[in-house]
Design an enzyme around this catalytic site. Structure first.
Site, PDB file in Angstrom:
ATOM      1  CG  ASP A   7      -2.028   1.100   1.021  1.00  0.00           C
ATOM      2  OD1 ASP A   7      -3.067   0.772   0.437  1.00  0.00           O
ATOM      3  OD2 ASP A   7      -1.803   2.259   1.426  1.00  0.00           O
ATOM      4  CD  GLU A   9      -1.986   6.416   1.823  1.00  0.00           C
ATOM      5  OE1 GLU A   9      -2.608   7.231   1.111  1.00  0.00           O
ATOM      6  OE2 GLU A   9      -2.469   5.337   2.200  1.00  0.00           O
ATOM      7  CG  HIS A 145      -7.633   7.308   3.738  1.00  0.00           C
ATOM      8  ND1 HIS A 145      -7.870   6.644   2.551  1.00  0.00           N
ATOM      9  CD2 HIS A 145      -8.858   7.704   4.201  1.00  0.00           C
ATOM     10  CE1 HIS A 145      -9.176   6.641   2.299  1.00  0.00           C
ATOM     11  NE2 HIS A 145      -9.790   7.266   3.274  1.00  0.00           N
ATOM     12  CG  ASP A 150      -5.339   2.139   4.013  1.00  0.00           C
ATOM     13  OD1 ASP A 150      -6.085   2.136   5.011  1.00  0.00           O
ATOM     14  OD2 ASP A 150      -5.355   3.050   3.156  1.00  0.00           O
TER      15      ASP A 150
END
Length: 459
Positions: A7, A9, A145, A150
């Site tokens: 994951d 960001e 998030h 996540d």
């Protein structure tokens, strides 16, 4: 077999112009997590406040974090020899691929998408977003998030998927889903496989069954697949793919009907991602009106939405040339044609080349008669006819109906009914209305110009 569950960001929603600000990886052996990696990353650019508001990562938080190239080797070692797994995998994969390729490194791994797997193994859920999936399946999700929170939830989800996969769907997907790697996460392979390889119009719909894009194709299946694999604006494509959940289509039998139906449907549905027909073609028109003294005036101007000129021209320059031709052939007044702007008599009248309509020396009845003669020449080609193209099958033909020089409708007829000119009643029974506007006018004009031998039936 081991899996690298990932994951990230980022500074924004597409890899082409944005960078990673955080990454979390969980190595999964098919039963449990056996290794992990977490790091903030300095993206070497500002994080937009609207994006920071979603994941909570600020410029200050990443100021002292390692740059991607400083931890690239460690990340690659976590991924090497493992299947790349993520929720909406194409998003995470595209960012990492872009980062590694910017360093001159190849990036190619087998992929699995937990959205796609969940749709197959947990059918019928109301939503397959990570947050809603966790709620439906009772999976704890904290630090939403953020990459670590996540990815931990995704790892638990993956374990659940492995547990219920009694038919070996995950292994089948790894072996057989080379094509699926390119499909949007929410679009099933079955839907794609059912697409025909024929001309038509297609509709991309999101998870709410809203049409977000309309396109035309000579080969529906090939064209739709090109949206997922071909070149183009990468940032638009990535955002676009994330929303596609279904594809609908209408077979048209040929490109002309596909072009016209596409234009009509874009205007009707106003899809989010259609841009071409929002940029209006700068066609112009000849307009007619009667002034206070009863004289018919003509003018050329660009066509605005909702306007219906008496005649369309390519642009204002062509329109002015047509009016100049009217002036010479029919002794019309430049002032009343909108060519010469003046409050008094036109310049030609002073030279003796105008009969005085601009200063009422010539009666409106006499002058208007010549104007009407000029306008009648525009109607010489305004016949009623059908443009004939291939239909959806061997026994059918498609038609585009032109009435008085303007597009009226399109539809399909059996070949036998075209041996003689079909009746208006038969045409109206199968016709779909078609708006005659600047877009459809341009489409037919260019299509026929490129195909001078196209079949035509006069009515």
């Amino acid at each position: 077999m081991e899996f690298a569950i990932v994951d990230i960001e980022t500074t924004g929603g597409y890899a082409e112009r944005n960078r990673i600000v955080e990454i979390a990886i969980r190595v999964h052996d098919g039963e449990r997590v056996i290794d992990q990696f977490d790091s903030l990353i300095n993206p070497q650019r500002a994080i937009h406040p609207s994006v920071s508001a979603i994941h909570g990562i600020t410029d200050r938080m990443v100021a002292e974090a390692p740059k991607f190239h400083e931890i690239a080797k460690e990340i690659y070692q976590m991924l090497q020899g493992r299947v790349f797994v993520a929720h909406s995998v194409n998003f995470d994969y595209s960012f990492l691929k872009t980062e590694f390729e910017s360093l001159g490194a190849q990036f190619s791994f087998k992929k699995l998408c937990t959205v796609r797997l969940s749709r197959k193994l947990f059918p019928g859920l109301p939503s397959y977003s990570l947050g809603n999936l966790c709620q439906s399946l009772g999976i704890p999700l904290s630090d939403r998030h953020r990459a670590g929170g996540d990815v931990d939830a995704t790892a638990i989800l993956f374990s659940r998927l492995v547990e219920v996969d009694s038919q070996g769907f995950i292994q089948q997907s790894i072996k057989k889903n080379a094509m699926e790697h390119f499909l949007p996460s929410h679009l099933s392979k079955e839907t794609f496989e059912k697409l025909p390889e024929v001309p038509g119009v297609y509709y991309f719909q999101n998870t709410h069954a809203q049409t977000i894009y309309v396109g035309k194709a000579i080969n529906l299946k090939k064209r739709i697949y090109s949206h997922f694999t071909g070149s183009g604006q990468a940032h638009v494509k990535q955002r676009f793919k994330q929303e596609i959940a279904d594809v609908k289509f209408t077979e048209t039998g040929n490109e002309l009907v596909a072009l016209l139906h596409e234009a009509s449907e874009i205007k009707r549905l106003k899809p989010t991602y259609n841009r071409a027909l929002k940029m209006k073609i700068p066609l112009a028109g000849i307009y007619q009106y009667e002034d206070g003294q009863g004289y018919i005036r003509l003018a050329v101007a660009r066509i605005k939405k909702g306007e219906k000129p008496i005649h369309m021209v390519k642009n204002e320059q062509h329109g002015r040339a047509l009016l100049e031709d009217f002036k010479d052939k029919y002794q019309l007044c430049r002032k009343l044609l909108g060519i010469h702007k003046t409050s008094g008599p036109c310049f030609d009248h002073r030279l003796g080349d105008c009969q005085g309509a601009c200063c009422q020396q010539e009666s409106a009845d006499v002058y208007n008669l010549r104007v009407q003669q000029a306008l009648d020449t525009l109607k010489e080609n305004e016949e009623d006819y059908l443009l004939i193209e291939e239909g959806r099958h061997a026994e059918e033909k498609a038609f585009v109906w032109v009435e008085k020089g303007k597009l009226k409708a399109w539809g399909f007829l059996n070949k036998e009914s075209l041996i003689d000119a079909p009746s208006i009643e038969n045409l109206e029974a199968v016709a779909q209305a078609l708006e005659h506007d600047m877009d459809t006018y341009r489409i037919v004009r260019q299509y026929v110009k490129a195909r001078p031998q196209i079949d035509l039936i006069k009515l």
